[in-house]
Design a protein around this motif. Sequence first.
Motif, short mmCIF file in Angstrom:
data_model
loop_
_atom_site.label_atom_id
_atom_site.label_comp_id
_atom_site.label_asym_id
_atom_site.label_seq_id
_atom_site.Cartn_x
_atom_site.Cartn_y
_atom_site.Cartn_z
N TYR A 87 101.82 83.01 95.92
CA TYR A 87 102.03 83.68 94.80
C TYR A 87 100.87 83.38 94.23
CZ TYR A 87 107.31 83.71 96.35
OH TYR A 87 108.43 83.95 96.66
N ILE A 88 100.46 84.05 93.34
CA ILE A 88 99.74 83.74 92.08
C ILE A 88 100.59 84.62 91.22
CG2 ILE A 88 97.28 84.68 91.35
CD1 ILE A 88 96.00 84.91 94.20
N TRP A 89 100.80 84.41 89.81
CA TRP A 89 101.49 85.17 88.75
C TRP A 89 100.28 85.02 87.85
CZ3 TRP A 89 107.17 83.99 87.79
CH2 TRP A 89 107.53 85.34 88.84
N ALA A 90 99.58 85.51 87.30
CA ALA A 90 98.99 85.72 86.07
C ALA A 90 99.76 86.34 85.00
CB ALA A 90 98.04 86.27 86.60
N SER A 91 98.26 85.79 83.73
CA SER A 91 98.36 86.20 81.81
C SER A 91 98.05 87.42 81.80
CB SER A 91 98.39 85.62 81.53
OG SER A 91 97.40 85.10 81.13
N GLU A 92 98.13 88.35 80.98
CA GLU A 92 97.23 89.22 80.70
C GLU A 92 95.86 89.48 80.29
OE1 GLU A 92 99.61 88.74 76.44
OE2 GLU A 92 99.72 87.73 78.70
N GLN A 133 87.39 89.60 87.24
CA GLN A 133 87.84 91.03 87.37
C GLN A 133 89.21 91.14 87.30
OE1 GLN A 133 87.29 93.48 89.65
NE2 GLN A 133 85.17 92.04 90.31
N LYS A 134 89.65 92.14 86.23
CA LYS A 134 91.10 92.19 85.55
C LYS A 134 91.95 91.57 86.11
CE LYS A 134 90.26 94.82 81.39
NZ LYS A 134 89.48 93.68 80.20
N PRO A 135 93.41 91.22 85.94
CA PRO A 135 94.64 90.30 86.86
C PRO A 135 94.89 92.11 87.43
CG PRO A 135 95.52 90.07 84.21
CD PRO A 135 93.27 90.36 84.68
N GLU A 136 95.21 93.00 86.36
CA GLU A 136 95.89 94.63 86.70
C GLU A 136 95.68 94.73 87.84
OE1 GLU A 136 96.35 93.55 82.76
OE2 GLU A 136 94.79 94.12 83.52
N LYS A 137 94.22 94.79 87.78
CA LYS A 137 93.29 95.62 88.99
C LYS A 137 93.76 94.75 90.33
CE LYS A 137 89.16 97.07 90.67
NZ LYS A 137 87.21 96.50 90.14
N LEU A 138 93.40 93.50 90.38
CA LEU A 138 94.46 92.98 91.41
C LEU A 138 95.34 93.01 91.78
CD1 LEU A 138 92.16 89.16 90.99
CD2 LEU A 138 90.86 91.58 91.28
N VAL A 166 102.20 90.21 87.10
CA VAL A 166 101.00 90.31 85.48
C VAL A 166 102.23 89.77 84.65
CG1 VAL A 166 99.69 91.02 84.06
CG2 VAL A 166 98.74 91.44 86.62
N LEU A 167 102.09 88.80 83.72
CA LEU A 167 102.85 88.82 82.45
C LEU A 167 102.23 87.88 80.78
CD1 LEU A 167 103.97 87.27 85.23
CD2 LEU A 167 105.92 87.04 84.12
N LEU A 168 103.33 88.53 80.08
CA LEU A 168 102.55 87.69 79.02
C LEU A 168 102.51 86.17 79.35
CD1 LEU A 168 105.08 89.72 76.73
CD2 LEU A 168 102.39 90.62 77.68
N GLU A 169 101.16 86.59 78.52
CA GLU A 169 100.80 84.50 78.60
C GLU A 169 102.01 83.65 77.88
OE1 GLU A 169 97.48 81.75 76.22
OE2 GLU A 169 97.58 83.75 75.78
N SER A 170 102.53 84.15 76.73
CA SER A 170 103.70 83.29 76.56
C SER A 170 104.71 83.41 77.04
CB SER A 170 104.23 84.20 74.73
OG SER A 170 104.57 85.23 74.89
N GLU A 171 105.02 84.00 78.40
CA GLU A 171 106.15 84.10 78.90
C GLU A 171 105.77 83.55 80.22
OE1 GLU A 171 108.53 87.95 77.54
OE2 GLU A 171 107.37 88.04 79.35
N LEU A 172 104.40 83.43 80.67
CA LEU A 172 104.25 83.03 82.01
C LEU A 172 104.59 81.51 82.62
CD1 LEU A 172 102.24 83.74 84.34
CD2 LEU A 172 100.39 82.51 83.23
#
Length: 257
Positions: A116-121, A163-168, A177-183
């Motif tokens: 899995y790759i989870w990423a902050s916005e 590359q932006k995470p939303e695109k990937l 893609v999550l908020l940085e504060s929640e990642l």
Amino acid sequence: MAKLKFEEDERLGIITLVDTPMNLIDFEFMEELEKLVKDIQTHELRSLLFKVDKGNFSAGANVVVFKDLGEEAARELLKEFVGIITKIESLPFPTMAAVNGMCIGGGFELALACDYIWASENSQFAAAEILIGIVPLGGGAQRLAQRAGIARAKEIILNGRFQKPEKLEKWNIVNRVLLESELNEKAIRFMKAQAKGPTLAFNTIKLLLKEYHNAGLDQSDDLLIEIVPNLFETEDIEIGIESFKKQGPGKAIFKGK
């Protein structure tokens, strides 16, 4: 100073990249990572998370490593790095990279080694090796193509741009893609839940999908017939069936045995 920190929490292994703010990959980083991945196999883990607490996930290789690196030394470097990547991919339980900030070059390849790759916005990804006249050194080109297809892998690698995470996420490279504060909080919670899952079945799925990618549908069906019957003699299937009968689906806490 250590570049990585390992801790264990409820059978979840957590590797935090601590050489902030850039977490550059050099020989010391690879040596620590290789040792950690080897040692992990003695910890009876059932999931693994890579994360950062501050700064960037990784800005890639410290390019000083490449200065005056001849062909033979480069070949040894590639063997070492690809070997680490494949060992992470082969771990018999779920793995995740929780990415914040920049994730470039070898850092991107480390993330691609995970299930899995989870990423902050606020994250940014790049296969930037082309900008110094080389290519991804840890199999990143192949792994991007595996997730997103050859055309999109070429677009990412041949340009070397961020590359932006939303695109990937749309391209099936990033899972969420999550908020940085929640990642980190959500990533840890999710991977703790994975650590309570049917670990043997998780590993079987990983093996089947790898076989499908490498050899095709027929061979992966053959492997299924070979290895899946073992699951019917595990403690986990007994736990799963009993929990399903009493509580309904999704409530079982497995032992990974």
